[in-house]
Design an enzyme around this catalytic site. Structure first.
Site, mmCIF file in Angstrom:
data_model
loop_
_atom_site.group_PDB
_atom_site.id
_atom_site.type_symbol
_atom_site.label_atom_id
_atom_site.label_comp_id
_atom_site.label_asym_id
_atom_site.label_seq_id
_atom_site.Cartn_x
_atom_site.Cartn_y
_atom_site.Cartn_z
ATOM 1 N N HIS A 19 -8.294 -39.230 44.842
ATOM 2 C CA HIS A 19 -8.600 -39.026 43.689
ATOM 3 C C HIS A 19 -8.723 -40.259 42.651
ATOM 4 O O HIS A 19 -7.738 -41.011 42.666
ATOM 5 C CB HIS A 19 -7.316 -38.027 42.886
ATOM 6 C CG HIS A 19 -7.018 -36.952 43.836
ATOM 7 N ND1 HIS A 19 -7.739 -35.744 43.427
ATOM 8 C CD2 HIS A 19 -6.359 -36.784 44.843
ATOM 9 C CE1 HIS A 19 -7.165 -34.776 44.408
ATOM 10 N NE2 HIS A 19 -6.231 -35.393 45.242
ATOM 11 N N HIS A 197 -6.872 -27.988 48.051
ATOM 12 C CA HIS A 197 -5.572 -28.286 48.382
ATOM 13 C C HIS A 197 -4.607 -27.216 48.925
ATOM 14 O O HIS A 197 -4.581 -26.097 48.181
ATOM 15 C CB HIS A 197 -5.090 -29.099 47.203
ATOM 16 C CG HIS A 197 -5.701 -30.388 47.031
ATOM 17 N ND1 HIS A 197 -6.927 -30.697 46.788
ATOM 18 C CD2 HIS A 197 -4.941 -31.707 46.827
ATOM 19 C CE1 HIS A 197 -6.977 -32.011 46.491
ATOM 20 N NE2 HIS A 197 -5.905 -32.571 46.525
ATOM 21 N N GLU A 200 0.279 -28.015 51.442
ATOM 22 C CA GLU A 200 0.918 -29.398 51.093
ATOM 23 C C GLU A 200 2.468 -28.970 50.879
ATOM 24 O O GLU A 200 3.215 -29.058 51.547
ATOM 25 C CB GLU A 200 0.276 -30.214 49.889
ATOM 26 C CG GLU A 200 1.283 -31.291 49.623
ATOM 27 C CD GLU A 200 0.588 -31.851 48.134
ATOM 28 O OE1 GLU A 200 0.928 -33.034 48.165
ATOM 29 O OE2 GLU A 200 -0.239 -31.489 47.411
ATOM 30 N N ASP A 278 -5.426 -40.241 49.131
ATOM 31 C CA ASP A 278 -4.974 -39.439 48.346
ATOM 32 C C ASP A 278 -4.908 -40.273 47.004
ATOM 33 O O ASP A 278 -5.855 -40.233 46.208
ATOM 34 C CB ASP A 278 -3.465 -38.827 48.639
ATOM 35 C CG ASP A 278 -3.261 -37.714 47.860
ATOM 36 O OD1 ASP A 278 -4.042 -37.361 47.032
ATOM 37 O OD2 ASP A 278 -2.105 -37.042 48.082
ATOM 38 N N ASP A 279 -3.739 -40.998 46.668
ATOM 39 C CA ASP A 279 -3.643 -41.419 45.386
ATOM 40 C C ASP A 279 -2.835 -43.009 45.577
ATOM 41 O O ASP A 279 -1.740 -42.994 45.565
ATOM 42 C CB ASP A 279 -2.839 -40.755 44.293
ATOM 43 C CG ASP A 279 -3.450 -39.457 43.945
ATOM 44 O OD1 ASP A 279 -4.287 -39.217 43.211
ATOM 45 O OD2 ASP A 279 -2.992 -38.469 44.568
#
Length: 345
Positions: A19, A197, A200, A278-279
């Site tokens: 992201h 998503h 998770e 991801d981040d």
């Protein structure tokens, strides 16, 4: 072969689940905040890093959305995208597919044009400068309404030929994928690839909804799939890729530690798993750090790591020609490493 860490760092790899809003390193976030006169709760990069102590997905999202406020101008979006792609290039990433969620910005009156020109301009520059290819995924928020998501589709139509896919993220529990069936159907009709998503923090049932109702091309995360053996068989048969983010899962306490991560079991079950960042600033590592953490904690073989990297190339939303080129590059790298090892014996 060279030592495992050097080999893994050099692998030509992908990052399919990242992201842009979550790629802002602390120093850059403070710089952007000062540039745009945005007050933050932290005065130093170290203070901001110290805040990366999350107890679940929502605690992370609270900080994540606060960080989004520093992105205001076309220059900001360009700078953040450029910084990530330059860092990814150093990490051995040859192709990245990155998310951005326009709703965080357009709700503050930021023109969609500024976001798109900044991000896409940086992607073009990175390809010319570093040789890294990249593609843009537009993400909508699952805590908002489907009507709001449909509005995003209308907003991005002028860039239809530059957006490779559409996804959905945000707080998962209580927001099942099935709420957005019409939105994903419309995205498919417009020719976008799709991902969501799921699994998770949410249950395996959310992954099943994503596959059966939304008919997505990829599942982002998907860890919970392992709780449903019939679902696992279905995912294997359909060869639906899962973009797994191990360090993220540890930091958000989806798993208690890396040794308990289901990645190896997912591989052994035949799932098409990939490893992604991801981040990265928030979770402590880019793709290579994720691969190394899995290699060390899960007793993976080098062959397992190569398989995961190959899965990433095969799962990417690129042309057949582009995919074949990247697979050839991977094969050449592996073969060259074997030749070096043989020559040194």
């Amino acid at each position: 072969m060279t030592d495992p860490e050097t080999f893994i760092r050099g692998l030509p790899k992908t990052d399919l689940h990242m992201h842009l809003e979550g790629s802002i390193e602390p120093e850059l976030m403070l710089e952007l905040a000062e540039r745009n006169g945005i007050p933050l709760r932290w005065d130093t990069a170290d203070a901001l890093r110290a805040a990366y102590d999350f107890h679940d997905l929502q605690s992370f999202l609270d900080l994540y959305f606060e960080g989004c406020k520093v992105l205001v101008t076309e220059r900001d979006f360009r700078d953040v995208t450029s910084a990530y792609l330059a860092r990814a290039h150093l990490d051995g990433v040859v192709h990245a597919e990155v998310f951005i969620g326009p709703q965080s910005f357009t709700e503050r009156g930021i023109p969609i044009e500024a976001l798109m020109r900044g991000v896409l301009g940086a992607m073009d520059e990175a390809r010319a400068q570093h040789g890294i290819t990249s593609a843009l995924l537009i993400s909508v928020h699952r805590h908002r309404t489907e009507a709001e998501a449909m509005a995003v589709l209308d907003q991005i139509l002028p860039w239809r030929d530059r957006v490779v896919g559409v996804g959905m993220g945000g707080a998962e529990v209580g927001n099942p994928p099935s709420r957005f069936a019409r939105f994903f159907g419309a995205a498919r009709e417009l020719g976008f690839r799709t991902c969501v998503h799921a699994g998770e923090e949410g249950p395996a049932a959310y992954v099943r909804e994503a596959v059966e109702i939304l008919q997505v091309d990829r599942i982002d995360h998907g860890n919970a799939s392992m709780a449903d053996s019939a679902l696992v068989r279905d995912l294997v048969e359909r060869r639906i890729p899962l973009t797994v983010c191990p360090l993220s899962n540890v930091r958000l306490r989806v798993v208690s530690n890396m040794a308990e991560h289901p990645l190896k079991s997912m591989l052994e079950a035949g799932l098409h798993v990939t490893v992604n960042s991801d981040d990265p600033p928030y979770f402590g590592g880019y793709v290579t750090e994720n691969l190394l953490a899995c290699y060390d904690a899960l007793d993976l073989s080098i062959a397992d790591v190569v398989r995961i990297v190959r899965n990433g190339i095969e799962a990417s939303f690129i042309t057949t020609e582009g995919r074949d080129s990247l697979l050839y590059r991977l094969d050449r790298y592996v073969e060259a490493s074997r030749s070096i090892e043989a020559a040194s014996v």
